[in-house]
Design an enzyme around this catalytic site. Structure first.
Site, short mmCIF file in Angstrom:
data_model
loop_
_atom_site.label_atom_id
_atom_site.label_comp_id
_atom_site.label_asym_id
_atom_site.label_seq_id
_atom_site.Cartn_x
_atom_site.Cartn_y
_atom_site.Cartn_z
N ARG A 18 28.52 32.45 -10.65
CA ARG A 18 27.12 32.16 -11.06
C ARG A 18 26.26 31.92 -9.84
O ARG A 18 26.73 31.71 -8.85
CB ARG A 18 27.23 31.18 -11.96
CG ARG A 18 27.73 29.68 -11.46
CD ARG A 18 27.43 28.51 -12.31
NE ARG A 18 27.83 27.57 -11.59
CZ ARG A 18 27.80 26.07 -12.26
NH1 ARG A 18 27.14 25.84 -13.46
NH2 ARG A 18 28.11 24.96 -11.58
N GLN A 69 29.49 19.06 -8.79
CA GLN A 69 30.07 17.90 -8.30
C GLN A 69 31.16 18.29 -7.05
O GLN A 69 30.92 17.32 -6.07
CB GLN A 69 30.90 17.23 -9.34
CG GLN A 69 30.41 16.35 -10.31
CD GLN A 69 29.97 17.53 -11.57
OE1 GLN A 69 29.57 18.55 -11.38
NE2 GLN A 69 29.93 16.74 -12.59
N LYS A 105 0.86 -0.94 0.19
CA LYS A 105 -0.05 -0.14 0.07
C LYS A 105 0.95 1.21 0.27
O LYS A 105 1.78 1.23 0.83
CB LYS A 105 -0.79 0.03 1.16
CG LYS A 105 -2.20 1.04 1.14
CD LYS A 105 -3.18 0.50 0.15
CE LYS A 105 -4.70 0.80 0.67
NZ LYS A 105 -5.43 -0.08 -0.31
N ASN A 124 20.84 20.86 -10.92
CA ASN A 124 21.33 22.32 -10.99
C ASN A 124 20.16 22.99 -11.54
O ASN A 124 20.01 22.96 -12.80
CB ASN A 124 22.68 22.16 -11.94
CG ASN A 124 23.27 23.49 -12.04
OD1 ASN A 124 22.70 24.48 -11.44
ND2 ASN A 124 24.49 23.56 -12.89
N THR A 180 -3.74 -5.26 1.14
CA THR A 180 -3.05 -4.00 1.38
C THR A 180 -3.91 -2.92 2.18
O THR A 180 -3.52 -2.26 2.80
CB THR A 180 -2.97 -3.25 0.09
OG1 THR A 180 -4.00 -2.93 -0.61
CG2 THR A 180 -1.99 -4.04 -0.81
N ASP A 181 -5.33 -3.30 2.24
CA ASP A 181 -6.44 -2.66 3.25
C ASP A 181 -5.89 -2.89 4.49
O ASP A 181 -5.84 -1.99 5.36
CB ASP A 181 -7.74 -2.79 2.68
CG ASP A 181 -8.70 -2.05 3.79
OD1 ASP A 181 -9.00 -0.83 3.38
OD2 ASP A 181 -9.15 -2.61 4.69
N PHE A 205 31.94 27.81 -12.67
CA PHE A 205 32.15 26.60 -13.63
C PHE A 205 33.10 27.16 -14.77
O PHE A 205 32.58 27.54 -15.81
CB PHE A 205 30.75 25.84 -13.82
CG PHE A 205 30.90 24.67 -14.70
CD1 PHE A 205 31.57 23.43 -13.94
CD2 PHE A 205 30.33 24.49 -15.89
CE1 PHE A 205 31.53 22.28 -14.69
CE2 PHE A 205 30.50 23.38 -16.77
CZ PHE A 205 31.12 22.11 -15.99
N HIS A 217 19.10 25.85 -13.26
CA HIS A 217 19.65 26.96 -13.62
C HIS A 217 19.16 28.29 -13.60
O HIS A 217 18.21 28.54 -13.89
CB HIS A 217 20.16 26.47 -15.29
CG HIS A 217 20.73 25.17 -15.54
ND1 HIS A 217 21.83 24.99 -15.09
CD2 HIS A 217 20.04 24.10 -16.23
CE1 HIS A 217 22.24 23.84 -15.62
NE2 HIS A 217 21.17 23.19 -16.13
#
Lengths: 287, 287, 287, 287
Positions: free
Chosen positions: C178, C224, C15, C250, C59-60, C161, C252
């Site tokens: 940046r 990284q 569930k 990332n 699952t109940d 970078f 941007h």
């Protein structure tokens, strides 16, 4: 809390996102899958100011009512069911002066099996969602509107945008041939006040077809231009319509600049974006 | 930062959600609308530990590459385009030892206009999304897998769940006839390592049809039971498949109790829910 | 269905999205708001192949069990509750050989009222979501992992970078300064197999703080590079961690070119985008 | 298509979801993260009917303009920036008679680092989003409204719903003590027509605090009752407000019935649901 500091203006309350699925178990099973939003407005000052709930029909009761009335409803027109619900709530909730019902029908089509549509198995249909808005004013008129939500359409040519106004901040260049992608939201009113003897489903299919085929055929000079043609075609398709409101986002597809790689992008490679997007809206009235 | 305190384990980097739309402008325009995710793994310790990017091909370059290579790609098979991308990135990024490409194709169908499919106007197709996963290991084998995402199916009968295990916390009653609604996610592997001469599109259509028609025809004793039948049918439908993984949520539809209102709910009125939901997953292998 | 055509491989069922809110009503009310996903795997061939549910705990029932056991659970550590659930399900479901529990805790903080935290009123907390994964193998070991989902962080400088690999399709220029925006997903393992006597909440807070402050202080040469520093800091912050996996998109933010308008964009105006985005993932192990 | 068949009613066009992030790089960096929606209405019949774009300032230009004007804008009040944008567009687009700007500010707070707020690193703030709506009519008045979107609040007691209207479909029982969870959407108008010398940020913080602390302190007899108290408190908190509209969904938390398991649920275990939900809306005006 001083009672005199403020006044209660417009107010409404209700239950949203009531999901109701009805199965009619004949030779072919019929599936009707709705989301219903109910709202009442009226004289509910005591509830707001004093916490007196005597006039408040619970939103839980609204939910139960949708299930109970759907059980007995013979039709599968969301407009008709909306009218029944609006009238019921006005009858039950004495403090209410107006009932508003929005109904959204999830589109299902039959699964193909052994070359034909299966009798009890379904998969979502394409082509946008059917929506209705019904409102009834106590002692007043019934308002029924219908619509299509999120009908996504894309054409790869016959769409331009040139000779527009330019100012200091304009960098856009004329686009004589561009991709035009949109997600149509349409909503129309009927000429007859209560629309009680209309074939709403037939109207919906006709408007749906008119919007799609006009979008396809139109030589578009702008989103506005095509929106107008689509609205005109919808009004022409069914005399029952008094007006139609259309909202068309411009889901931009930008041609990618491949020249840094020594490649020629012959109107072939585009990047699709969701934001920002243009948004064009207008209402057209039958003359 | 002391160099000796930890070691770098598995790592990968790339660009996700690159949207590429390609239009081939023949007599009938052909639309190819992809979302591509690229990931490289390999010897990138210097980038992580020392901030030395000499071996890092920018993810922006991955994006550009998808556009540039799509411009020249003759086919419209996402599996083939994935292989081309994986090979390209391994050739370009010398530090990478593995390239993984996921490709998701947005389904479009032609708008009907004047009774026939329009040559350059499209609307989303129904029936789930086509997906492919391609991975290439440097000096190793190519892995190609295909799949269907979010194929929504619903049947209104021929589905039961009875005679299950019960414990102290079990209140569920036997359901000899219930609605079965799901959103199939399927992913299959091919018997041939590289699958390079397969007709991927024909396989996809056959698996898609087998899943839908088996779901429709099956006398379901449980989600597991139908999942197994669907997997078996998929393996039977195309000998190219070595195995198939299926994940089927059980999107519960509960019969509404109308007895408090003196009404008889003859398996007619249901409430659809999204959460919680069952989730059943299994892989079937060809013997 | 021929029994011999295929074999059942890995399978599990359970569930998902069980929502459980617990209120402890002391002098100050304590709120515990969870989403729990339960999955069992084991010998369920009869259910799949034959539709025999005798070994299938519904699952109940899993849903009911989460509510019943939360009622008696003294702690508010999702890891401990996960262990209790996993053990319970293995004890109840005889066919199961493995129980997996994922627990997601919605963060709530107290509303400020009259200058202090209110005793029974809450608003969502910031800073990401607490997650745990617990798995128990019958006759085998207990696995407990913890994590943080969607910890959004943004720094406006100290992120570069530059000097990356370039190829034919590289148009990106060196970015010495940046914006770096991300949504951290972290998941860690503990050195002790069962982690039964850990203060999981204290560990979580320490890792959360270490990730945020390292992101802030780091002179980033790449995603990284910062990911590695964050992982290293997490391992340094708490000796209980054996390893940590981090996934950092990332997100941007591109500097807008205002030069066509005669304006100088002094690293001031950016457009934020969601797609495409970089995605950097790595696991760091304690030496 | 005959030109005379229909008339163009209300219409507007613009750019939605323009994302603009501004960084002011002082001793402490200041971050301003907006989503801006621009819409113009006026005499655009030629564009719609004839495809004549001479009066259409492109939505792409609207986007550029937001970036250019944000570069020079000294304040960080979204209301002030909205006024500048509205005036600019009316000045530039001669066919427009009305400019509407919606501005949504993403809340960011500073990351804690070494015991104090970091000078250039941010994480999302809690407590709802700041929104403004600015509209200017050519030759007419300026309309400025402010709001809070999605302020989620939950109280575990001091909330009841009893003695409500009952009808045939009512099964709900009196709830003398229940969880009350909501996501407040507030929008207020100012008494002064143009609001040009208001401290919008101070007003926003005061309304935000008044809504939260009133929700916490109120002995709630219903959502309506608490909504009214919150609105009254907001009007009392700042004399600048002429009226406030509040929309409060009732995000139901249902007590789980544990009696089948022989357990006593002492107002402790609840299931949270999203649909259906109540929805209560009202406007309060200062007397």
């Amino acid at each position: 809390v001083t009672v005199d500091s403020c006044t209660l203006g417009e107010n409404r309350y209700g239950k949203s996102r009531i999901r109701m699925v009805r199965v009619r178990r004949g030779e072919r099973h019929e599936l009707w899958d709705l989301r219903v939003d109910v709202a009442l407005s009226g004289d509910f000052l005591a509830a707001h100011r004093d916490g007196d709930n005597a006039a408040v029909l619970p939103t839980d009761t609204m939910k139960n009512t949708v299930y109970a009335l759907a059980n007995d409803e013979p039709s599968s027109d969301i407009e008709r069911f909306g009218v029944i619900l609006a009238r019921h709530f006005l009858a039950q909730a004495h403090a209410a002066s107006r009932a508003e019902i929005k109904l959204t029908e999830r589109p299902w089509s039959r699964v193909e099996s052994e070359g034909r549509p299966h009798r009890h198995t379904f998969t979502p249909g394409a082509g946008g969602t059917r929506v209705a808005w019904v409102a009834e004013q106590r002692g007043g008129k019934l308002e029924v509107e219908s619509g299509i939500a999120d009908l996504i359409l894309l054409k790869t040519t016959d769409s331009a945008f040139v000779d527009f106004q330019r100012d200091r901040y304009t960098t856009l260049r004329d686009a004589p041939d561009r991709i035009f992608a949109t997600s149509v939201n349409a909503r129309w009113r009927y000429g007859a006040a209560d629309g009680s003897d209309l074939d709403f489903s037939a109207v919906w299919r006709a408007i749906h077809a008119a919007l799609g085929s006009t979008f396809a055929a139109h030589k578009s000079a702008s989103v506005q231009h095509t929106l107008y043609a689509m609205g005109e075609a919808a009004l022409a398709a069914r005399p029952e319509l008094a007006s139609i409101h259309l909202a068309l986002p411009n889901l931009h597809h930008f041609l990618v600049d491949l020249s840094p790689f020594g490649l020629d992008n012959r109107d072939q490679i585009y990047v699709a974006t969701d934001e920002p997007h243009g948004l064009i809206e207008a209402t057209l009235h039958r003359k």
